[in-house]
Design a protein around this motif. Structure first.
Motif, PDB file in Angstrom:
ATOM      1  N   GLU A  49      46.064  44.570  38.720  1.00 24.20           N
ATOM      2  CA  GLU A  49      45.991  45.016  37.334  1.00 24.20           C
ATOM      3  C   GLU A  49      44.820  44.360  36.615  1.00 24.20           C
ATOM      4  N   GLN A  50      44.572  43.075  36.937  1.00 21.84           N
ATOM      5  CA  GLN A  50      43.466  42.372  36.314  1.00 21.84           C
ATOM      6  C   GLN A  50      42.131  43.001  36.682  1.00 21.84           C
ATOM      7  N   ALA A  51      42.066  43.592  37.863  1.00 19.69           N
ATOM      8  CA  ALA A  51      40.783  44.080  38.370  1.00 19.69           C
ATOM      9  C   ALA A  51      40.530  45.552  38.100  1.00 19.69           C
ATOM     10  N   LYS A  52      41.544  46.305  37.693  1.00 19.16           N
ATOM     11  CA  LYS A  52      41.442  47.758  37.764  1.00 19.16           C
ATOM     12  C   LYS A  52      40.391  48.353  36.839  1.00 19.16           C
ATOM     13  N   ASP A  53      40.022  47.608  35.754  1.00 21.59           N
ATOM     14  CA  ASP A  53      39.061  48.181  34.837  1.00 21.59           C
ATOM     15  C   ASP A  53      37.655  48.205  35.408  1.00 21.59           C
ATOM     16  N   THR A  54      37.350  47.431  36.429  1.00 27.02           N
ATOM     17  CA  THR A  54      36.001  47.433  37.008  1.00 27.02           C
ATOM     18  C   THR A  54      35.992  47.807  38.478  1.00 27.02           C
ATOM     19  N   VAL A  55      37.014  47.480  39.196  1.00 29.48           N
ATOM     20  CA  VAL A  55      37.037  47.677  40.641  1.00 29.48           C
ATOM     21  C   VAL A  55      38.335  48.392  41.007  1.00 29.48           C
TER      22      VAL A  55
ATOM     23  N   GLY B 167      28.287  39.157  60.266  1.00 28.54           N
ATOM     24  CA  GLY B 167      27.720  40.075  59.302  1.00 28.54           C
ATOM     25  C   GLY B 167      28.732  40.774  58.434  1.00 28.54           C
ATOM     26  N   ALA B 168      30.001  40.485  58.610  1.00 28.19           N
ATOM     27  CA  ALA B 168      31.033  41.180  57.837  1.00 28.19           C
ATOM     28  C   ALA B 168      31.825  40.230  56.937  1.00 28.19           C
ATOM     29  N   MET B 169      32.538  39.320  57.544  1.00 31.23           N
ATOM     30  CA  MET B 169      33.472  38.483  56.785  1.00 31.23           C
ATOM     31  C   MET B 169      32.803  37.647  55.694  1.00 31.23           C
ATOM     32  N   PRO B 170      31.684  36.940  55.971  1.00 30.57           N
ATOM     33  CA  PRO B 170      31.099  36.092  54.923  1.00 30.57           C
ATOM     34  C   PRO B 170      30.504  36.879  53.763  1.00 30.57           C
ATOM     35  N   ILE B 171      30.119  38.124  53.997  1.00 28.12           N
ATOM     36  CA  ILE B 171      29.453  38.906  52.962  1.00 28.12           C
ATOM     37  C   ILE B 171      30.440  39.361  51.892  1.00 28.12           C
ATOM     38  N   ILE B 172      31.719  39.328  52.194  1.00 29.52           N
ATOM     39  CA  ILE B 172      32.721  39.739  51.219  1.00 29.52           C
ATOM     40  C   ILE B 172      32.724  38.806  50.009  1.00 29.52           C
ATOM     41  N   LEU B 173      32.533  37.515  50.216  1.00 31.52           N
ATOM     42  CA  LEU B 173      32.573  36.576  49.092  1.00 31.52           C
ATOM     43  C   LEU B 173      31.504  36.897  48.046  1.00 31.52           C
ATOM     44  N   PRO B 174      30.227  37.017  48.434  1.00 27.65           N
ATOM     45  CA  PRO B 174      29.237  37.386  47.407  1.00 27.65           C
ATOM     46  C   PRO B 174      29.430  38.792  46.863  1.00 27.65           C
ATOM     47  N   LEU B 175      29.985  39.705  47.671  1.00 30.51           N
ATOM     48  CA  LEU B 175      30.239  41.058  47.194  1.00 30.51           C
ATOM     49  C   LEU B 175      31.230  41.042  46.039  1.00 30.51           C
ATOM     50  N   VAL B 176      32.273  40.216  46.162  1.00 31.59           N
ATOM     51  CA  VAL B 176      33.233  40.074  45.055  1.00 31.59           C
ATOM     52  C   VAL B 176      32.530  39.562  43.811  1.00 31.59           C
ATOM     53  N   GLY B 177      31.663  38.561  43.986  1.00 32.18           N
ATOM     54  CA  GLY B 177      30.905  38.041  42.852  1.00 32.18           C
ATOM     55  C   GLY B 177      30.021  39.095  42.215  1.00 32.18           C
ATOM     56  N   ASP B 178      29.416  39.955  43.040  1.00 27.58           N
ATOM     57  CA  ASP B 178      28.572  41.047  42.517  1.00 27.58           C
ATOM     58  C   ASP B 178      29.394  42.023  41.677  1.00 27.58           C
ATOM     59  N   LEU B 179      30.582  42.371  42.178  1.00 34.25           N
ATOM     60  CA  LEU B 179      31.396  43.391  41.523  1.00 34.25           C
ATOM     61  C   LEU B 179      31.921  42.923  40.168  1.00 34.25           C
ATOM     62  N   TYR B 180      32.235  41.627  40.085  1.00 34.51           N
ATOM     63  CA  TYR B 180      32.806  41.116  38.831  1.00 34.51           C
ATOM     64  C   TYR B 180      31.785  40.408  37.951  1.00 34.51           C
ATOM     65  N   LYS B 181      30.545  40.292  38.426  1.00 29.94           N
ATOM     66  CA  LYS B 181      29.441  39.703  37.671  1.00 29.94           C
ATOM     67  C   LYS B 181      29.827  38.337  37.115  1.00 29.94           C
ATOM     68  N   ASP B 182      29.928  38.196  35.783  1.00 30.51           N
ATOM     69  CA  ASP B 182      30.119  36.870  35.179  1.00 30.51           C
ATOM     70  C   ASP B 182      31.573  36.590  34.770  1.00 30.51           C
ATOM     71  N   ASP B 183      32.509  37.385  35.245  1.00 33.26           N
ATOM     72  CA  ASP B 183      33.915  37.169  34.887  1.00 33.26           C
ATOM     73  C   ASP B 183      34.568  36.261  35.926  1.00 33.26           C
ATOM     74  N   ASP B 184      34.548  34.946  35.648  1.00 35.18           N
ATOM     75  CA  ASP B 184      35.031  33.976  36.625  1.00 35.18           C
ATOM     76  C   ASP B 184      36.522  34.125  36.912  1.00 35.18           C
ATOM     77  N   GLU B 185      37.297  34.482  35.895  1.00 37.27           N
ATOM     78  CA  GLU B 185      38.743  34.589  36.103  1.00 37.27           C
ATOM     79  C   GLU B 185      39.077  35.728  37.058  1.00 37.27           C
ATOM     80  N   LYS B 186      38.443  36.885  36.851  1.00 39.27           N
ATOM     81  CA  LYS B 186      38.695  38.017  37.739  1.00 39.27           C
ATOM     82  C   LYS B 186      38.111  37.766  39.133  1.00 39.27           C
ATOM     83  N   THR B 187      36.974  37.081  39.184  1.00 33.75           N
ATOM     84  CA  THR B 187      36.404  36.724  40.477  1.00 33.75           C
ATOM     85  C   THR B 187      37.378  35.847  41.257  1.00 33.75           C
TER      86      THR B 187
END
Length: 408
Positions: free
Chosen positions: A5-11, A123-143
């Motif tokens: 629910e916290q994430a649904k507005d962006t992702v 090439g798969a598992m580690p890239i998920i961490l920065p991808l999450v950061g990209d999707l939520y940009k500067d929202d640390d709580e949602k990240t």
């Protein structure tokens, strides 16, 4: 499902599920084989050390290639790296499975297949961490919240692994290899259709500029970054050492085999998963809180690890002690993920988080072979030594994880 629910507005929900499928699949791809190793030793005619290399070969390949994948993901995009990597993991599973099925001496080809899987994992598992950061940009709580889901998926994979591995091997001993290919295919489909990566407005960094910025980051932020890396190495070294030891010990000391062994192995891992989920939901991007959690978790981990060898012949006590190990690691992992992801610049996030993931794979790679060498003659000493290392790490955390320095 508050995190969704916290994430649904962006992702979208399916985007989160798709991202979470990668750590789940990659964890199954490695941990699922741990309860099967004694069977592999008998079927393939290999030693305990050789069977440990089936885990280590996967992890060593990932260790060296993860930083490369991190740079490529920063340079060309997360999805452009993730999808080919998952295809390699699929091919590796097919090679290992087919060799086990058709060859009289399949060990070398199993290792080759595992190396390919490790390259795919890099090439798969580690890239998920920065991808999450990209999707939520500067929202640390949602990240932090989404990273909690990702890490919970990782730990849930560890819970499922011994059960699924034992169940599959009960039908056909090499079926776990083929199942890895199937799981990878599912993840490929999910990522392809449901993950929408934000379009970049800025041109990606050139190699020289990238190297200069990365060097500068490690020079300025090195103390706390290396502290996080050391934590990543230590917790995965302890976890995979204990899992390898339990897989052997449950059969030899307690006569627990097959599917029953898978369920017993899953007990501390289930608690690890629950602790990871709760931790990820409650850290909320607050670095001061995360440091306190780190300190408490390392204390519990260090103390409980010291008792693993002592309780090895007492099944109930052994499960209690390893459950405390699992809980402490489960609490700690989302914290480490969040500190790395939330406190590095976006253009360097893929690379820095990849170094962290690489550090974790060092622990995964080292744990099983070290345990295979020490568990017969130096079992108690090895776990007490690990306990002492944990306490030294605690002092390093207290000294170098400084809230005011990291957040500035």
């Amino acid at each position: 499902m508050e995190n969704y629910e916290q994430a649904k507005d962006t992702v979208s929900r399916w985007c989160i599920v798709s991202m979470a499928s990668i750590p789940l699949v990659m964890t199954l791809g490695n941990s699922m084989l741990i309860p099967v190793l004694p069977i592999l030793e008998r079927k393939v005619g290999i030693t305990s050390f050789q069977s440990s290399m089936i885990i280590t070969s996967y992890s060593v390949a990932a260790v060296f290639l993860i930083p490369v994948a991190g740079y490529l993901s920063d340079r060309f995009g997360r999805k452009m790296v993730i999808l080919p990597s998952l295809i390699l993991a699929l091919i590796g599973g097919l090679i290992a499975g087919f060799a086990s099925w058709k060859l009289s001496d399949p060990y070398t080809w199993i290792i080759i297949g595992r190396i390919l899987q490790g390259i795919g994992a890099a090439g798969a598992m580690p890239i998920i961490l920065p991808l999450v950061g990209d999707l939520y940009k500067d929202d640390d709580e949602k990240t932090s919240s989404c990273l909690g889901i990702i890490e919970t998926s990782n730990t849930f994979g560890k819970v499922l692994s011994p059960i699924l591995g034992s169940v599959f091997a009960a039908f056909i001993w090499f079926l776990p290899f083929f199942s890895i290919a199937i799981f990878s295919l599912v993840s490929i489909v999910l990522i392809f259709f449901f993950v929408k990566v934000p379009k970049e407005k800025d041109d990606p960094l050139k190699m020289k500029e990238f190297l200069r910025n990365t060097k500068s980051t490690f020079k300025e932020e090195g103390p706390w970054l290396f502290t996080i890396f050391l934590n990543g190495i230590f917790v995965m070294l302890v976890l995979f050492s204990i899992l390898f030891f339990l897989s052997e010990n449950l059969e030899k000391a307690h006569d627990i085999k097959g599917i029953k062994k898978g369920f017993v192995l899953a007990i501390p891992l289930l608690l690890l998963c629950i602790a990871s989920f709760i931790s990820g939901r409650n850290i909320k991007g607050n670095l001061a809180t995360m440091k306190k959690i780190m300190i408490v978790s390392i204390i519990i981990l260090s103390i409980s690890t010291g008792f693993v060898g002592i309780t090895s012949d007492m099944l109930i006590l052994l499960l209690v002690v390893t459950s405390f190990v699992g809980i402490s690691i489960g609490i700690l992992l989302p914290v480490l993920d969040a500190i790395i992801t939330e406190n590095t610049k976006k253009e360097e996030r893929g690379t820095i988080s990849s170094f962290y993931s690489s550090a974790r794979f060092i622990g995964v790679a080292a744990g099983p072979p070290i345990m295979s060498l020490v568990m017969n003659d130096y079992l108690n000493l090895s776990f007490i030594t690990a306990s002492g290392i944990g306490l030294i790490l605690l002092l390093i955390v207290i000294k170098h994880i400084k809230v005011e320095n990291i957040e500035n």
